[in-house]
Motif scaffolding. Structure first.
Motif, mmCIF file in Angstrom:
data_model
loop_
_atom_site.group_PDB
_atom_site.id
_atom_site.type_symbol
_atom_site.label_atom_id
_atom_site.label_comp_id
_atom_site.label_asym_id
_atom_site.label_seq_id
_atom_site.Cartn_x
_atom_site.Cartn_y
_atom_site.Cartn_z
ATOM 1 N N GLU A 7 44.436 3.405 4.627
ATOM 2 C CA GLU A 7 43.813 2.233 4.820
ATOM 3 C C GLU A 7 44.298 0.876 4.336
ATOM 4 O O GLU A 7 45.672 1.277 3.616
ATOM 5 N N LEU A 8 43.978 -0.061 4.990
ATOM 6 C CA LEU A 8 44.665 -1.385 4.463
ATOM 7 C C LEU A 8 43.745 -2.063 3.460
ATOM 8 O O LEU A 8 42.670 -2.273 3.753
ATOM 9 N N ASP A 14 50.934 1.724 0.620
ATOM 10 C CA ASP A 14 50.561 2.967 -0.444
ATOM 11 C C ASP A 14 50.325 4.143 0.353
ATOM 12 O O ASP A 14 50.266 5.198 -0.582
HETATM 13 CA CA LIG Z 1 46.912 1.360 1.856
#
Ligand SMILES: [Ca+2]
Length: 94
Positions: A62-63, A58
């Motif tokens: 960040e994951l 997305d």
């Molecule tokens: Ca992400």
């Protein structure tokens, strides 16, 4: 002394920002502490950047858990290939 699982849980609870997501620096720390055989003593910064880009579906830098789960699946696949190759080599030597 805390077990690796307890340490990982502690890292999640103590982290700053969104505790359900991993930033690049947190991913680096996780790789160094939990997967040292994969990354060695130092994480290749360009490789880490590329890994984050590839996993961050997305694009929020960040994951989240789903993005991290993709990483775990890829890591498991790499381990599987590695051990299959080891087994093949062992069979060839016998
Ligand atoms: Ca992400």
């Amino acid at each position: 002394m805390a077990s690796p699982l307890e340490q990982a849980l502690g890292m999640l609870v103590a982290k700053e920002g969104d505790r359900y997501k991993l930033r690049k620096a947190e991913m680096k720390e996780l790789l160094l502490t939990e997967m040292p055989s994969f990354v060695g003593e130092q994480v290749d910064e360009s490789g880490l950047q590329q890994l984050m880009r590839n996993l961050d579906a997305d694009g929020d830098a960040e994951l989240d858990f789903q993005e991290y789960a993709v990483f775990l699946a890829l890591a498991a696949e790499l381990c599987d290939e590695f051990f299959r190759e080891c087994a093949d080599e062992r069979n060839r030597k016998v």
